[in-house]
Design a protein around this motif. Structure first.
Motif, mmCIF file in Angstrom:
data_model
loop_
_atom_site.group_PDB
_atom_site.id
_atom_site.type_symbol
_atom_site.label_atom_id
_atom_site.label_comp_id
_atom_site.label_asym_id
_atom_site.label_seq_id
_atom_site.Cartn_x
_atom_site.Cartn_y
_atom_site.Cartn_z
ATOM 1 N N HIS A 17 9.865 -1.676 -1.035
ATOM 2 C CA HIS A 17 10.897 -2.505 -1.669
ATOM 3 C C HIS A 17 11.957 -2.908 -0.637
ATOM 4 O O HIS A 17 12.365 -4.068 -0.574
ATOM 5 C CB HIS A 17 11.532 -1.755 -2.843
ATOM 6 C CG HIS A 17 12.578 -2.522 -3.559
ATOM 7 N ND1 HIS A 17 12.275 -3.525 -4.457
ATOM 8 C CD2 HIS A 17 13.925 -2.473 -3.493
ATOM 9 C CE1 HIS A 17 13.399 -4.054 -4.907
ATOM 10 N NE2 HIS A 17 14.414 -3.422 -4.339
ATOM 11 N N GLU A 18 12.392 -1.954 0.180
ATOM 12 C CA GLU A 18 13.382 -2.251 1.213
ATOM 13 C C GLU A 18 12.832 -3.230 2.249
ATOM 14 O O GLU A 18 13.547 -4.127 2.708
ATOM 15 C CB GLU A 18 13.830 -0.964 1.911
ATOM 16 C CG GLU A 18 14.656 -0.055 1.035
ATOM 17 C CD GLU A 18 14.843 1.329 1.627
ATOM 18 O OE1 GLU A 18 15.968 1.856 1.516
ATOM 19 O OE2 GLU A 18 13.882 1.886 2.212
ATOM 20 N N ALA A 19 11.558 -3.083 2.601
ATOM 21 C CA ALA A 19 10.937 -3.992 3.569
ATOM 22 C C ALA A 19 10.855 -5.409 3.009
ATOM 23 O O ALA A 19 11.155 -6.383 3.710
ATOM 24 C CB ALA A 19 9.547 -3.489 3.956
ATOM 25 N N LEU A 20 10.467 -5.542 1.746
ATOM 26 C CA LEU A 20 10.387 -6.866 1.132
ATOM 27 C C LEU A 20 11.767 -7.510 1.036
ATOM 28 O O LEU A 20 11.914 -8.708 1.290
ATOM 29 C CB LEU A 20 9.728 -6.780 -0.243
ATOM 30 C CG LEU A 20 8.242 -6.440 -0.224
ATOM 31 C CD1 LEU A 20 7.734 -6.147 -1.635
ATOM 32 C CD2 LEU A 20 7.431 -7.536 0.430
ATOM 33 N N GLU A 21 12.768 -6.731 0.701
ATOM 34 C CA GLU A 21 14.134 -7.266 0.683
ATOM 35 C C GLU A 21 14.570 -7.715 2.072
ATOM 36 O O GLU A 21 15.240 -8.736 2.229
ATOM 37 C CB GLU A 21 15.116 -6.215 0.158
ATOM 38 C CG GLU A 21 15.146 -6.101 -1.338
ATOM 39 C CD GLU A 21 16.242 -5.159 -1.826
ATOM 40 O OE1 GLU A 21 16.768 -4.347 -1.032
ATOM 41 O OE2 GLU A 21 16.569 -5.249 -3.013
ATOM 42 N N ALA A 22 14.197 -6.948 3.096
ATOM 43 C CA ALA A 22 14.579 -7.286 4.472
ATOM 44 C C ALA A 22 14.003 -8.636 4.880
ATOM 45 O O ALA A 22 14.657 -9.413 5.578
ATOM 46 C CB ALA A 22 14.106 -6.195 5.433
ATOM 47 N N TYR A 23 12.782 -8.931 4.438
ATOM 48 C CA TYR A 23 12.124 -10.179 4.821
ATOM 49 C C TYR A 23 12.452 -11.344 3.896
ATOM 50 O O TYR A 23 12.080 -12.471 4.181
ATOM 51 C CB TYR A 23 10.604 -9.988 4.883
ATOM 52 C CG TYR A 23 10.164 -9.385 6.181
ATOM 53 C CD1 TYR A 23 9.922 -10.181 7.297
ATOM 54 C CD2 TYR A 23 10.009 -8.016 6.314
ATOM 55 C CE1 TYR A 23 9.524 -9.633 8.498
ATOM 56 C CE2 TYR A 23 9.612 -7.454 7.521
ATOM 57 C CZ TYR A 23 9.376 -8.272 8.601
ATOM 58 O OH TYR A 23 8.998 -7.731 9.792
ATOM 59 N N THR A 24 13.119 -11.075 2.780
ATOM 60 C CA THR A 24 13.403 -12.146 1.822
ATOM 61 C C THR A 24 14.917 -12.354 1.694
ATOM 62 O O THR A 24 15.517 -13.086 2.468
ATOM 63 C CB THR A 24 12.753 -11.845 0.463
ATOM 64 O OG1 THR A 24 13.199 -10.567 -0.023
ATOM 65 C CG2 THR A 24 11.227 -11.843 0.563
ATOM 66 N N ASP A 52 -3.188 -11.125 -2.830
ATOM 67 C CA ASP A 52 -4.152 -10.639 -3.815
ATOM 68 C C ASP A 52 -3.920 -9.183 -4.204
ATOM 69 O O ASP A 52 -4.562 -8.676 -5.114
ATOM 70 C CB ASP A 52 -5.589 -10.845 -3.331
ATOM 71 C CG ASP A 52 -5.946 -10.017 -2.112
ATOM 72 O OD1 ASP A 52 -5.040 -9.482 -1.448
ATOM 73 O OD2 ASP A 52 -7.146 -9.922 -1.802
ATOM 74 N N LEU A 53 -2.989 -8.510 -3.540
ATOM 75 C CA LEU A 53 -2.616 -7.143 -3.899
ATOM 76 C C LEU A 53 -1.108 -7.103 -4.125
ATOM 77 O O LEU A 53 -0.359 -7.793 -3.438
ATOM 78 C CB LEU A 53 -2.991 -6.167 -2.775
ATOM 79 C CG LEU A 53 -4.467 -6.034 -2.431
ATOM 80 C CD1 LEU A 53 -4.645 -5.115 -1.224
ATOM 81 C CD2 LEU A 53 -5.269 -5.516 -3.609
ATOM 82 N N ASN A 54 -0.678 -6.282 -5.050
ATOM 83 C CA ASN A 54 0.748 -6.116 -5.319
ATOM 84 C C ASN A 54 1.296 -5.078 -4.346
ATOM 85 O O ASN A 54 1.018 -3.886 -4.478
ATOM 86 C CB ASN A 54 0.964 -5.673 -6.760
ATOM 87 C CG ASN A 54 2.430 -5.582 -7.124
ATOM 88 O OD1 ASN A 54 3.294 -5.407 -6.273
ATOM 89 N ND2 ASN A 54 2.714 -5.693 -8.414
ATOM 90 N N LEU A 55 2.060 -5.521 -3.374
ATOM 91 C CA LEU A 55 2.554 -4.632 -2.332
ATOM 92 C C LEU A 55 3.460 -3.533 -2.858
ATOM 93 O O LEU A 55 3.640 -2.513 -2.205
ATOM 94 C CB LEU A 55 3.284 -5.441 -1.259
ATOM 95 C CG LEU A 55 2.408 -6.411 -0.466
ATOM 96 C CD1 LEU A 55 3.248 -7.199 0.523
ATOM 97 C CD2 LEU A 55 1.293 -5.676 0.241
ATOM 98 N N THR A 56 4.026 -3.702 -4.029
ATOM 99 C CA THR A 56 4.891 -2.670 -4.592
ATOM 100 C C THR A 56 4.106 -1.604 -5.346
ATOM 101 O O THR A 56 4.674 -0.591 -5.740
ATOM 102 C CB THR A 56 5.954 -3.271 -5.531
ATOM 103 O OG1 THR A 56 5.301 -3.874 -6.659
ATOM 104 C CG2 THR A 56 6.809 -4.299 -4.812
ATOM 105 N N GLU A 57 2.808 -1.831 -5.532
ATOM 106 C CA GLU A 57 1.997 -0.884 -6.300
ATOM 107 C C GLU A 57 0.908 -0.193 -5.498
ATOM 108 O O GLU A 57 0.391 0.824 -5.918
ATOM 109 C CB GLU A 57 1.368 -1.588 -7.505
ATOM 110 C CG GLU A 57 2.399 -2.053 -8.517
ATOM 111 C CD GLU A 57 1.786 -2.750 -9.713
ATOM 112 O OE1 GLU A 57 0.541 -2.900 -9.754
ATOM 113 O OE2 GLU A 57 2.545 -3.144 -10.613
#
Length: 86
Positions: A17-24, A52-57
């Protein structure tokens, strides 16, 4: 590639979640563009990568299995895996 079980610096890891926030949203904020990009909201630029995959799951070890299905930039599809056949 060489990997270290648990990561090279386990105490410095961040969550997916933190990584996705960092890139968005955080990246957009740093560029003074949080009002126009970085999150999915009406009126913002539609720059989106569909996977095709949910990175948070998924487990982090599975990230390399992920495929990009579609990339949208400024609301226009610039890549569509179903059209390339790959």
């Amino acid at each position: 590639t060489v990997t270290q079980r648990g990561g090279w610096f386990p105490d410095e890891k961040i969550s997916m979640h933190e990584a996705l926030e960092a890139y968005t949203i955080n990246n957009a904020y740093a560029a003074f563009e949080a009002d126009i990009r970085g999150s999915i909201k009406t009126g913002k630029l539609a720059d989106i990568t569909v996977c095709d995959l949910n990175l948070t799951e998924i487990e982090p070890e599975r990230i390399l299995e992920m495929n990009v299905d579609m990339t949208i930039v400024d609301g226009k599809i610039v890549y569509d895996r179903t059209r390339t056949g790959k």
